[in-house]
Design a protein around this motif. Sequence first.
Motif, short mmCIF file in Angstrom:
data_model
loop_
_atom_site.label_atom_id
_atom_site.label_comp_id
_atom_site.label_asym_id
_atom_site.label_seq_id
_atom_site.Cartn_x
_atom_site.Cartn_y
_atom_site.Cartn_z
N VAL A 103 -10.53 33.39 4.96
CA VAL A 103 -11.38 32.53 5.44
C VAL A 103 -10.42 31.19 5.81
O VAL A 103 -10.52 30.98 6.92
N LEU A 104 -10.04 30.62 4.81
CA LEU A 104 -9.05 29.56 4.94
C LEU A 104 -7.89 29.96 5.85
O LEU A 104 -7.51 28.90 6.81
N TYR A 105 -7.31 30.88 5.88
CA TYR A 105 -6.21 31.35 6.65
C TYR A 105 -6.67 31.34 8.01
O TYR A 105 -5.95 30.94 8.95
N THR A 106 -7.80 32.12 8.30
CA THR A 106 -8.39 32.15 9.40
C THR A 106 -8.68 31.04 10.36
O THR A 106 -8.35 30.44 11.39
N LEU A 107 -9.31 29.97 9.52
CA LEU A 107 -9.60 28.69 9.92
C LEU A 107 -8.60 27.96 10.40
O LEU A 107 -8.43 27.03 11.33
N GLY A 108 -7.37 27.96 9.59
CA GLY A 108 -5.99 27.22 9.70
C GLY A 108 -5.40 27.81 11.05
O GLY A 108 -5.08 27.15 12.02
N TYR A 109 -5.44 29.31 11.02
CA TYR A 109 -4.69 29.91 12.23
C TYR A 109 -5.27 29.51 13.47
O TYR A 109 -4.74 29.23 14.56
N THR A 110 -6.79 29.49 13.68
CA THR A 110 -7.41 29.27 14.75
C THR A 110 -7.60 27.85 15.11
O THR A 110 -8.41 27.49 16.20
N THR A 111 -6.85 26.86 14.52
CA THR A 111 -6.60 25.58 15.18
C THR A 111 -5.79 25.38 16.25
O THR A 111 -5.72 24.46 17.22
N GLY A 112 -4.96 26.59 16.66
CA GLY A 112 -3.87 26.94 17.56
C GLY A 112 -2.57 26.46 17.25
O GLY A 112 -1.80 26.53 18.08
N ASP A 113 -2.54 25.98 15.89
CA ASP A 113 -1.33 25.58 15.50
C ASP A 113 -1.10 26.96 14.30
O ASP A 113 -1.53 26.41 13.30
N PRO A 114 -0.24 27.82 14.55
CA PRO A 114 -0.28 28.84 13.56
C PRO A 114 0.42 28.61 12.38
O PRO A 114 0.16 29.15 11.45
N VAL A 115 0.97 27.24 12.09
CA VAL A 115 1.77 26.82 10.95
C VAL A 115 0.40 26.44 9.60
O VAL A 115 0.67 26.70 8.73
N LYS A 116 -0.63 26.14 10.41
CA LYS A 116 -1.68 25.92 9.61
C LYS A 116 -2.29 27.01 8.87
O LYS A 116 -3.12 26.85 8.16
N ARG A 117 -1.87 28.06 9.30
CA ARG A 117 -2.45 29.43 8.44
C ARG A 117 -2.00 29.23 7.33
O ARG A 117 -2.71 29.76 6.06
N ASN A 118 -0.60 28.70 7.02
CA ASN A 118 -0.06 28.76 5.54
C ASN A 118 -0.61 27.54 4.83
O ASN A 118 -0.92 27.52 3.46
N THR A 119 -0.98 26.32 5.39
CA THR A 119 -1.28 25.33 4.61
C THR A 119 -2.91 25.36 4.36
O THR A 119 -3.24 24.54 3.40
N ARG A 120 -3.77 26.21 5.25
CA ARG A 120 -5.11 26.21 4.85
C ARG A 120 -5.22 27.42 4.28
O ARG A 120 -6.64 28.18 4.46
N GLY A 121 -4.67 28.30 3.41
CA GLY A 121 -4.98 29.51 2.64
C GLY A 121 -4.08 30.58 2.76
O GLY A 121 -4.34 31.44 1.79
N GLY A 122 -3.11 30.53 3.41
CA GLY A 122 -2.16 31.53 3.49
C GLY A 122 -1.16 31.76 2.00
O GLY A 122 -1.12 32.62 1.53
N ILE A 123 -0.91 30.63 1.68
CA ILE A 123 -0.22 30.65 0.35
C ILE A 123 -1.28 30.79 -0.89
O ILE A 123 -0.71 31.73 -1.68
#
Length: 152
Positions: free
Chosen positions: A107-127
């Motif tokens: 969920v966090l990964y998806t919310l980060g990714y869908t900001t339009g900045d794919p790097v945020k997928r990792n800072t918001r759940g990917g790791i």
Amino acid sequence: MSSSIVLPPGFGYVAAGLVSTAWVLGWQAMIVVGGHRTKSGVKYPQMYAEKAEAEASKAALLFNCAQRAHQNTLEHMPLILVTTLVTAMRYPVFAGYACGLWALSRVLYTLGYTTGDPVKRNTRGGILGELPLFGLLFGATYTAYDLLRSSA
């Protein structure tokens, strides 16, 4: 001849963890990807907006990000399902919690990714999702070893 499956005590945690992954996949597909598909105007059966579309339209870029987050989750599902079920044979509570934590991380990964900045997928759940994933992988490996050793 009668046969039955005996579930270990605490298997309800495993069921809850696995069901949480189904809810995440449904949310990603229907709400996130579906919503961004509608906003972007990308028609079925096109899976992604073309590169030129994504460069010209923020909505198309967001659709691609949503679609990729969902696709990445689907790519992980066989690994999550197998390792959760094998680990659950010996450690059901751990397996259930790890699977549930992984689902939350998606969920966090998806919310980060869908900001339009794919790097945020990792800072918001990917790791965060890598911890339960590796925990399940090691748990399943140890469980398989333990099962083999105890049956010999």
